[in-house]
Design a protein around this motif. Structure first.
Motif, PDB file in Angstrom:
ATOM      1  N   THR A 143       6.003  10.330  18.677  1.00  0.00           N
ATOM      2  CA  THR A 143       4.621  10.210  19.162  1.00  0.00           C
ATOM      3  C   THR A 143       3.784  11.426  18.786  1.00  0.00           C
ATOM      4  OG1 THR A 143       5.123  11.161  21.329  1.00  0.00           O
ATOM      5  CG2 THR A 143       5.274   8.761  21.126  1.00  0.00           C
ATOM      6  N   GLN A 144       4.438  12.551  18.472  1.00  0.00           N
ATOM      7  CA  GLN A 144       3.684  13.740  18.048  1.00  0.00           C
ATOM      8  C   GLN A 144       3.485  13.774  16.536  1.00  0.00           C
ATOM      9  OE1 GLN A 144       6.231  16.806  19.549  1.00  0.00           O
ATOM     10  NE2 GLN A 144       5.887  16.167  21.666  1.00  0.00           N
ATOM     11  N   ALA A 145       4.074  12.818  15.847  1.00  0.00           N
ATOM     12  CA  ALA A 145       4.093  12.887  14.375  1.00  0.00           C
ATOM     13  C   ALA A 145       2.933  12.134  13.741  1.00  0.00           C
ATOM     14  CB  ALA A 145       5.407  12.311  13.865  1.00  0.00           C
ATOM     15  N   ASP A 146       2.547  12.612  12.550  1.00  0.00           N
ATOM     16  CA  ASP A 146       1.570  11.897  11.719  1.00  0.00           C
ATOM     17  C   ASP A 146       2.264  11.207  10.556  1.00  0.00           C
ATOM     18  OD1 ASP A 146      -0.716  13.108  13.044  1.00  0.00           O
ATOM     19  OD2 ASP A 146      -0.154  14.945  11.991  1.00  0.00           O
ATOM     20  N   ALA A 147       3.434  11.744  10.193  1.00  0.00           N
ATOM     21  CA  ALA A 147       4.049  11.307   8.937  1.00  0.00           C
ATOM     22  C   ALA A 147       5.549  11.571   8.977  1.00  0.00           C
ATOM     23  CB  ALA A 147       3.420  12.062   7.779  1.00  0.00           C
TER      24      ALA A 147
ATOM     25  N   GLU B 148       7.274  15.690  -0.223  1.00  0.00           N
ATOM     26  CA  GLU B 148       6.656  14.361  -0.132  1.00  0.00           C
ATOM     27  C   GLU B 148       6.570  13.959   1.332  1.00  0.00           C
ATOM     28  OE1 GLU B 148       8.685  11.271  -2.351  1.00  0.00           O
ATOM     29  OE2 GLU B 148       7.546   9.750  -1.286  1.00  0.00           O
ATOM     30  N   VAL B 149       5.409  13.430   1.728  1.00  0.00           N
ATOM     31  CA  VAL B 149       5.278  12.910   3.102  1.00  0.00           C
ATOM     32  C   VAL B 149       4.786  11.462   3.015  1.00  0.00           C
ATOM     33  CG1 VAL B 149       4.880  15.148   4.197  1.00  0.00           C
ATOM     34  CG2 VAL B 149       2.925  13.819   3.389  1.00  0.00           C
ATOM     35  N   LEU B 150       5.169  10.719   4.030  1.00  0.00           N
ATOM     36  CA  LEU B 150       4.865   9.291   4.069  1.00  0.00           C
ATOM     37  C   LEU B 150       4.124   9.039   5.383  1.00  0.00           C
ATOM     38  CD1 LEU B 150       5.849   7.120   2.072  1.00  0.00           C
ATOM     39  CD2 LEU B 150       7.741   6.704   3.634  1.00  0.00           C
ATOM     40  N   LEU B 151       2.898   8.557   5.302  1.00  0.00           N
ATOM     41  CA  LEU B 151       2.120   8.363   6.537  1.00  0.00           C
ATOM     42  C   LEU B 151       2.761   7.286   7.412  1.00  0.00           C
ATOM     43  CD1 LEU B 151      -1.536   8.424   5.157  1.00  0.00           C
ATOM     44  CD2 LEU B 151      -0.231  10.294   6.198  1.00  0.00           C
ATOM     45  N   LEU B 152       2.676   7.491   8.722  1.00  0.00           N
ATOM     46  CA  LEU B 152       3.188   6.472   9.643  1.00  0.00           C
ATOM     47  C   LEU B 152       2.320   5.212   9.545  1.00  0.00           C
ATOM     48  CD1 LEU B 152       4.083   8.411  12.906  1.00  0.00           C
ATOM     49  CD2 LEU B 152       5.436   8.052  10.870  1.00  0.00           C
ATOM     50  N   ALA B 153       2.827   4.121  10.091  1.00  0.00           N
ATOM     51  CA  ALA B 153       2.120   2.837   9.998  1.00  0.00           C
ATOM     52  C   ALA B 153       0.675   2.987  10.475  1.00  0.00           C
ATOM     53  CB  ALA B 153       2.856   1.802  10.846  1.00  0.00           C
ATOM     54  N   PRO B 154      -0.277   2.481   9.708  1.00  0.00           N
ATOM     55  CA  PRO B 154      -1.684   2.602  10.116  1.00  0.00           C
ATOM     56  C   PRO B 154      -2.009   1.732  11.334  1.00  0.00           C
ATOM     57  CG  PRO B 154      -1.501   1.306   8.116  1.00  0.00           C
ATOM     58  CD  PRO B 154      -0.127   1.791   8.434  1.00  0.00           C
ATOM     59  N   GLN B 155      -3.120   2.053  12.007  1.00  0.00           N
ATOM     60  CA  GLN B 155      -3.489   1.308  13.227  1.00  0.00           C
ATOM     61  C   GLN B 155      -4.089  -0.041  12.852  1.00  0.00           C
ATOM     62  OE1 GLN B 155      -4.290   4.845  13.234  1.00  0.00           O
ATOM     63  NE2 GLN B 155      -2.294   4.856  14.179  1.00  0.00           N
TER      64      GLN B 155
ATOM     65  N   VAL C 288       0.865  -1.178   0.000  1.00  0.00           N
ATOM     66  CA  VAL C 288       0.000   0.000   0.000  1.00  0.00           C
ATOM     67  C   VAL C 288       0.896   1.219   0.000  1.00  0.00           C
ATOM     68  CG1 VAL C 288      -1.903   1.131   1.199  1.00  0.00           C
ATOM     69  CG2 VAL C 288      -1.525  -1.316   1.511  1.00  0.00           C
ATOM     70  N   LYS C 289       0.681   2.103  -0.944  1.00  0.00           N
ATOM     71  CA  LYS C 289       1.509   3.297  -0.998  1.00  0.00           C
ATOM     72  C   LYS C 289       0.890   4.378  -0.116  1.00  0.00           C
ATOM     73  CE  LYS C 289       4.165   5.721  -4.485  1.00  0.00           C
ATOM     74  NZ  LYS C 289       5.335   5.786  -3.651  1.00  0.00           N
ATOM     75  N   THR C 290       1.696   4.929   0.759  1.00  0.00           N
ATOM     76  CA  THR C 290       1.145   5.909   1.691  1.00  0.00           C
ATOM     77  C   THR C 290       1.796   7.269   1.498  1.00  0.00           C
ATOM     78  OG1 THR C 290       2.732   5.107   3.304  1.00  0.00           O
ATOM     79  CG2 THR C 290       0.502   4.247   3.479  1.00  0.00           C
ATOM     80  N   ALA C 291       2.425   7.492   0.328  1.00  0.00           N
ATOM     81  CA  ALA C 291       3.075   8.782   0.081  1.00  0.00           C
ATOM     82  C   ALA C 291       2.051   9.804  -0.402  1.00  0.00           C
ATOM     83  CB  ALA C 291       4.162   8.606  -0.971  1.00  0.00           C
ATOM     84  N   LEU C 292       2.196  11.029   0.111  1.00  0.00           N
ATOM     85  CA  LEU C 292       1.311  12.132  -0.279  1.00  0.00           C
ATOM     86  C   LEU C 292       2.183  13.346  -0.567  1.00  0.00           C
ATOM     87  CD1 LEU C 292      -1.202  11.905   2.721  1.00  0.00           C
ATOM     88  CD2 LEU C 292      -1.638  11.108   0.404  1.00  0.00           C
ATOM     89  N   ARG C 293       1.590  14.362  -1.221  1.00  0.00           N
ATOM     90  CA  ARG C 293       2.294  15.631  -1.405  1.00  0.00           C
ATOM     91  C   ARG C 293       1.689  16.631  -0.420  1.00  0.00           C
ATOM     92  NH1 ARG C 293       6.641  14.900  -4.312  1.00  0.00           N
ATOM     93  NH2 ARG C 293       6.693  17.117  -4.771  1.00  0.00           N
ATOM     94  N   ALA C 294       2.532  17.446   0.183  1.00  0.00           N
ATOM     95  CA  ALA C 294       2.042  18.455   1.126  1.00  0.00           C
ATOM     96  C   ALA C 294       2.868  19.727   0.960  1.00  0.00           C
ATOM     97  CB  ALA C 294       2.155  17.929   2.556  1.00  0.00           C
ATOM     98  N   VAL C 295       2.343  20.815   1.507  1.00  0.00           N
ATOM     99  CA  VAL C 295       3.059  22.089   1.455  1.00  0.00           C
ATOM    100  C   VAL C 295       3.787  22.271   2.781  1.00  0.00           C
ATOM    101  CG1 VAL C 295       2.797  24.590   1.218  1.00  0.00           C
ATOM    102  CG2 VAL C 295       1.290  23.043  -0.067  1.00  0.00           C
TER     103      VAL C 295
END
Ligand code: AMP
Ligand code: MG
Length: 403
Positions: free
Chosen positions: A374-378, A396-403, A323-330
């Motif tokens: 622990t404060q991070a989302d990605a 580019e941001v990469l989401l942390l492991a999903p729950q 599963v690709k969890t990469a997103l683009r963000a500003v």
């Protein structure tokens, strides 16, 4: 050994992480598992034409003009067998999900009608097919609904229930043994006897992350850097599909994990990655194909290594495609670093404002700083060769492991 690029490392890991065997489970136990069979519709869905709204079933040819008056000749509740025929100039009261009675081709919602004794008066015209759910419009009998390799979320469980799949074939979950190494490490609830001792975070963190990845973790506790004790502890590996250690894989004299696992039959496929944190990551296979990961001792490094490599391996062992969890963000705040030779995975927080995804790097970026994680989302992905990222820049941001 030179530094292995992440893509190459991931390729090596996924080549080795082939799906394990399958097992049959009851549907209520199947959530978070990966399907190992194709699933087909057992009948047309919906199985018959039925009403999408509470209202009146009628012939649309009788409802071309507003103000049409139709005699109400009966009622069709959901689940009924009795279906009165709708003749010209008549209507039948109907409830959502009830079969459309013969003769009718549309349903007018009750809120667009008024009753006048035995008649219903329509406040607007009704088109043919309006508010009718057609037999088979969701799926046709025999249609492929879920493919082998699908992760079963609550939604898929609902669909499986609707096709009467009480038992499903899923891939086995990998068993994952987790061992922390280090003379200075003490376990949860263990009394501190020296000020230089460090309370272990890693084996518990990796236990949790393994559960999140769908593996079956076993916490093997701690072992010192003393070679015999370490070798004995590492011998336990043969009981698990995946064996993970933390600590002892850097360049120090006490970093004995690599030599010992080689002695115990591990073929090492890479040892150092061109990423930051988590440069020292050892990966290898036993001759029967089971996987070995030697993760660094610093908690953030071992988390990053887990997310980038172990997580995809545990998913792949369960038959799931990556599963690709990469997103683009500003980027919201500047990000600077002195050395730029490795791709960096900096911890960041995401926010969504005015239709845009924003990324804010956190203050605590050192690899021992678990509070930052622990404060991070990605992870903010800082490419090789880049020393500085400016606010407003797309990253580019990469989401942390999903729950
Ligand atoms: P090592 O990879 O063994 O050189 O360890 C790197 C750093 O991580 C050292 O500061 C260790 O004290 C720390 N460390 C090692 N294992 C753990 C653990 N299980 N929990 C928390 N910190 C650890
Ligand atoms: Mg150590």
């Amino acid at each position: 050994m030179s530094l292995t690029p992440l893509e190459e490392a991931l390729k090596l890991v996924l080549e080795q992480a082939r799906p394990l065997g399958t097992e049959r489970v009851f549907l209520h136990e199947a959530v978070t598992r990966v399907l190992a069979q194709d699933v087909y519709a057992d009948e047309d869905k919906p199985p018959f034409d039925n009403a999408a709204m509470d209202g009146y079933a009628l012939r649309s040819e009788d409802a071309v003009k507003p103000g049409a008056r139709l005699r109400v000749t009966g009622e069709v509740p959901a689940g009924t067998r009795e279906l009165p025929k709708v003749e010209r100039g008549t209507a039948v009261k109907i409830f959502t999900g009830a079969p459309l009675p013969p003769g009718a081709d549309a349903v007018v919602p009750v809120e667009f009608t008024r009753r006048e004794g035995p008649f219903v008066v329509l406040e607007r015209p009704v088109r043919p097919g309006e508010n009718v759910r057609r037999r088979g419009e969701d799926a046709k009998k025999g249609e492929l609904l879920l493919k082998k390799g699908t992760l079963l979320r609550g939604y898929e469980i609902g669909l499986l229930a609707s096709v009467n799949a009480a038992v499903v074939t899923v891939y086995r979950r990998p068993t994952v043994g987790i061992l922390s190494t280090g003379d200075e490490i003490i376990d949860l609830c263990q009394e501190k006897t020296e000020p230089s001792q460090i309370r272990s975070a890693n084996n518990y963190m990796l236990y949790g992350l393994t559960l999140q990845a769908g593996g079956e973790p076993k916490n093997l506790g701690l072992v010192s850097d003393e070679p015999e004790a370490l070798e004995r502890a590492l011998e336990q590996a043969r009981r698990f599909d995946v064996f993970i250690t933390t600590g002892g894989v850097s360049m120090g004299e006490k970093d004995l994990v690599k030599e010992l696992v080689k002695k115990l039959g591990v073929k090492v496929l890479f040892h150092k990655l061109r990423i930051k944190p988590a440069k020292p990551v050892l990966f290898g296979v036993y001759d029967d194909g089971r996987l070995f990961f030697g993760l660094p001792g610093n908690p953030v490094s071992s988390a990053v290594a887990f997310d980038l490599l172990v997580y995809p391996a545990i998913r792949a062992l369960q038959g799931e495609k990556r599963v690709k969890t990469a997103l683009r963000a500003v980027l919201k705040k500047p990000f600077k670093r002195k050395k730029a030779e490795r791709r960096e995975f900096a911890r960041c927080r995401l926010s969504y404002e005015d239709g845009k995804l924003y990324c804010e790097p956190l203050e605590k970026q050192e690899s021992h700083m678990l509070t930052g994680l622990t404060q991070a989302d990605a992870y903010l992905v800082v490419p090789e060769g880049v020393n500085e990222l400016a606010p407003g820049q797309e990253v580019e941001v990469l989401l942390l492991a999903p729950q």
